[in-house]
Scaffold this active site. Structure first.
Site, PDB file in Angstrom:
ATOM      1  N   HIS A   1       2.790  -1.050  -4.993  1.00 36.80           N
ATOM      2  CA  HIS A   1       4.128  -1.726  -4.762  1.00 36.80           C
ATOM      3  C   HIS A   1       4.094  -2.507  -3.592  1.00 36.80           C
ATOM      4  CE1 HIS A   1       5.750   1.694  -7.466  1.00 36.80           C
ATOM      5  NE2 HIS A   1       5.708   0.614  -8.431  1.00 36.80           N
TER       6      HIS A   1
ATOM      7  N   LYS B   1      15.549   7.395 -18.001  1.00 40.59           N
ATOM      8  CA  LYS B   1      14.197   7.518 -17.855  1.00 40.59           C
ATOM      9  C   LYS B   1      13.749   8.742 -17.184  1.00 40.59           C
ATOM     10  CE  LYS B   1      11.126   3.354 -17.619  1.00 40.59           C
ATOM     11  NZ  LYS B   1      10.429   2.583 -16.460  1.00 40.59           N
TER      12      LYS B   1
ATOM     13  N   ARG C   1      -1.541  -4.937 -13.188  1.00 37.49           N
ATOM     14  CA  ARG C   1      -2.862  -4.039 -12.870  1.00 37.49           C
ATOM     15  C   ARG C   1      -4.111  -4.292 -13.948  1.00 37.49           C
ATOM     16  NH1 ARG C   1       1.018   1.306 -12.420  1.00 37.49           N
ATOM     17  NH2 ARG C   1       1.824  -0.207 -13.891  1.00 37.49           N
TER      18      ARG C   1
ATOM     19  N   SER D   1       2.855   4.933 -10.194  1.00 34.21           N
ATOM     20  CA  SER D   1       3.920   6.167  -9.684  1.00 34.21           C
ATOM     21  C   SER D   1       3.586   7.391 -10.547  1.00 34.21           C
ATOM     22  CB  SER D   1       5.175   5.885  -9.859  1.00 34.21           C
ATOM     23  OG  SER D   1       5.481   4.739  -9.155  1.00 34.21           O
TER      24      SER D   1
END
Ligand code: ADP
Length: 162
Positions: free
Chosen positions: A17, A41, A90, A129
């Site tokens: 990030h 989430k 990515r 993450s």
């Protein structure tokens, strides 16, 4: 002034990030890193914790601010008078989701919100993450993945001293 929003969960912020934020800060006059407040989430860190960690790690970038938002990105962007969202890519696995997200935002904003994609630096292409949380939960080495300040908070979430 060219303003862009970089939205995400940032649970927690990683070097991937930070790389995107740093590069975006050279392309736009001002960047708002916007932490999504989405309790559905079940994040590991609260929104406040995620905002604090981000502020610490981008303190060297004067044209970047950190904020949080709930609800739709298009509504938040409109409120901020911003027409550009930044997202990172990515690998091909990101593509479907990101394409869908970008096209949905374009449609529901009636073309008011464009998405700009920055491709990941190759050294961070595996980094997420989720991976960082998993390694930290086993007290593994995350020194190459997140800044020290973030690593400390992660370890303490999982009950480790350091
Ligand atoms: P989400 O918003 O999907 O919950 P994140 O908060 O993890 O995702 O990430 C926000 C944005 O940053 C997404 O566009 C994601 O693809 C991108 N991103 C995450 N990790 C990296 C990385 N290692 N390199 C480049 N971009 C990344």
């Amino acid at each position: 002034m060219k303003l862009a929003i970089y939205p995400g969960s940032f649970d927690p912020v990683t070097y991937g990030h930070i790389d995107i934020i740093t590069r975006a800060s050279k392309m736009f006059d001002h960047i708002i890193v916007a932490v999504l407040n989405n309790p559905a989430k079940s994040p590991l860190f609260t929104v406040e914790e995620r905002v604090t960690m981000l502020r610490e790690v981008i303190a060297n970038l004067p044209n970047v601010e950190v904020d949080s938002f709930s609800g739709l990105l298009v509504d938040y962007a409109r409120e901020k008078n911003c027409r550009i969202a930044i997202r990172g890519l990515r690998a091909m696995t990101d593509f479907d989701y990101e394409l869908h997200f970008a096209q949905t935002n374009s449609a529901i904003s009636r073309g008011d919100l464009e998405t700009v994609f920055l491709t990941t630096d190759i050294q961070y292409s595996f980094l997420s993450s989720t991976t960082v949380r998993e390694i930290a939960s086993f007290h593994g080495d995350i020194s190459e993945l997140v800044p020290r300040s973030v690593a400390k908070k992660l370890y303490s979430k999982y009950g480790y001293d350091n």
